[in-house]
Design a protein around this motif. Sequence first.
Motif, PDB file in Angstrom:
ATOM      1  N   SER A  55       0.848  -1.183   0.000  1.00  7.48           N
ATOM      2  CA  SER A  55       0.000   0.000   0.000  1.00  7.48           C
ATOM      3  C   SER A  55       0.888   1.239   0.000  1.00  7.48           C
ATOM      4  O   SER A  55       1.454   1.617   1.022  1.00  7.48           O
ATOM      5  CB  SER A  55      -0.917  -0.008   1.229  1.00  7.48           C
ATOM      6  OG  SER A  55      -1.692   1.161   1.246  1.00  7.48           O
ATOM      7  N   SER A  82       2.647  -2.585  -6.132  1.00  8.81           N
ATOM      8  CA  SER A  82       2.443  -1.327  -5.420  1.00  8.81           C
ATOM      9  C   SER A  82       1.142  -0.695  -5.884  1.00  8.81           C
ATOM     10  O   SER A  82       0.880  -0.613  -7.084  1.00  8.81           O
ATOM     11  CB  SER A  82       3.620  -0.392  -5.686  1.00  8.81           C
ATOM     12  OG  SER A  82       3.434   0.831  -5.019  1.00  8.81           O
ATOM     13  N   CYS A  84      -2.109   2.396  -4.615  1.00  2.15           N
ATOM     14  CA  CYS A  84      -2.629   3.403  -3.686  1.00  2.15           C
ATOM     15  C   CYS A  84      -4.122   3.130  -3.530  1.00  2.15           C
ATOM     16  O   CYS A  84      -4.878   3.252  -4.499  1.00  2.15           O
ATOM     17  CB  CYS A  84      -2.411   4.814  -4.224  1.00  2.15           C
ATOM     18  SG  CYS A  84      -0.693   5.277  -4.397  1.00  2.15           S
ATOM     19  N   PHE A  85      -4.538   2.755  -2.333  1.00  2.00           N
ATOM     20  CA  PHE A  85      -5.935   2.401  -2.111  1.00  2.00           C
ATOM     21  C   PHE A  85      -6.887   3.544  -2.445  1.00  2.00           C
ATOM     22  O   PHE A  85      -8.024   3.311  -2.846  1.00  2.00           O
ATOM     23  CB  PHE A  85      -6.160   1.936  -0.670  1.00  2.00           C
ATOM     24  CG  PHE A  85      -5.696   0.532  -0.425  1.00  2.00           C
ATOM     25  CD1 PHE A  85      -6.278  -0.545  -1.076  1.00  2.00           C
ATOM     26  CD2 PHE A  85      -4.665   0.275   0.461  1.00  2.00           C
ATOM     27  CE1 PHE A  85      -5.857  -1.840  -0.858  1.00  2.00           C
ATOM     28  CE2 PHE A  85      -4.236  -1.020   0.698  1.00  2.00           C
ATOM     29  CZ  PHE A  85      -4.825  -2.080   0.031  1.00  2.00           C
ATOM     30  N   ASN A  93     -11.285  -2.078  -3.524  1.00  2.00           N
ATOM     31  CA  ASN A  93     -10.354  -2.335  -2.420  1.00  2.00           C
ATOM     32  C   ASN A  93     -10.657  -3.669  -1.750  1.00  2.00           C
ATOM     33  O   ASN A  93      -9.749  -4.445  -1.445  1.00  2.00           O
ATOM     34  CB  ASN A  93     -10.409  -1.215  -1.376  1.00  2.00           C
ATOM     35  CG  ASN A  93      -9.683   0.029  -1.821  1.00  2.00           C
ATOM     36  OD1 ASN A  93      -8.686  -0.054  -2.521  1.00  2.00           O
ATOM     37  ND2 ASN A  93     -10.186   1.180  -1.423  1.00  2.00           N
ATOM     38  N   LEU A 103       0.015  -8.304   2.709  1.00  2.00           N
ATOM     39  CA  LEU A 103      -0.112  -6.853   2.549  1.00  2.00           C
ATOM     40  C   LEU A 103       0.953  -6.183   3.390  1.00  2.00           C
ATOM     41  O   LEU A 103       1.112  -6.504   4.571  1.00  2.00           O
ATOM     42  CB  LEU A 103      -1.500  -6.377   3.007  1.00  2.00           C
ATOM     43  CG  LEU A 103      -1.721  -4.873   3.105  1.00  2.00           C
ATOM     44  CD1 LEU A 103      -1.694  -4.213   1.732  1.00  2.00           C
ATOM     45  CD2 LEU A 103      -3.026  -4.568   3.823  1.00  2.00           C
ATOM     46  N   SER A 105       1.911  -2.372   4.646  1.00  2.00           N
ATOM     47  CA  SER A 105       1.320  -1.040   4.721  1.00  2.00           C
ATOM     48  C   SER A 105       1.812  -0.328   5.962  1.00  2.00           C
ATOM     49  O   SER A 105       2.187  -0.961   6.948  1.00  2.00           O
ATOM     50  CB  SER A 105      -0.209  -1.158   4.786  1.00  2.00           C
ATOM     51  OG  SER A 105      -0.795   0.121   4.918  1.00  2.00           O
ATOM     52  N   ASN A 110      -4.533   4.463   6.837  1.00  2.00           N
ATOM     53  CA  ASN A 110      -4.360   3.878   5.502  1.00  2.00           C
ATOM     54  C   ASN A 110      -4.940   2.464   5.437  1.00  2.00           C
ATOM     55  O   ASN A 110      -5.369   2.027   4.383  1.00  2.00           O
ATOM     56  CB  ASN A 110      -2.873   3.862   5.135  1.00  2.00           C
ATOM     57  CG  ASN A 110      -2.618   3.465   3.706  1.00  2.00           C
ATOM     58  OD1 ASN A 110      -3.300   3.947   2.810  1.00  2.00           O
ATOM     59  ND2 ASN A 110      -1.659   2.598   3.487  1.00  2.00           N
TER      60      ASN A 110
END
Length: 112
Positions: A55, A82, A84-85, A93, A103, A105, A110
């Motif tokens: 993330s 890689s 970006c949520f 998501n 995951l 993060s 986030n």
Amino acid sequence: MIFYIPEDSYVEVENMICPDHLAFPGNYNPEIMNKQRDKFLAGINSGGKRHKLYSSRSHAKFKFVTNESEMTEVLRGHGYESLCFEDYMIEENIQLLANSSSLISMHGANLS
């Protein structure tokens, strides 16, 4: 997608997911959490390819990773994608996470 709502204005939302208050901060009720999980996962196909996700904080103004480009290269060598949520809708998501095997993060909002 992020929409900024001007002050003194109103917005009508056709479809919105808004979880109820589950418990006091720092505590949770397993039964309620399981029901919430089931609601989010209803209709989600989690039988696809298992992905390793990182993330990214590349869009963040604060709390970003200073050496993220170097770190991303190392993670890519270990099979991580890689993302970006904030670039995805909540349903996307959920699908991404349901199909992930791991995951990485930064701890905090986030992950919400």
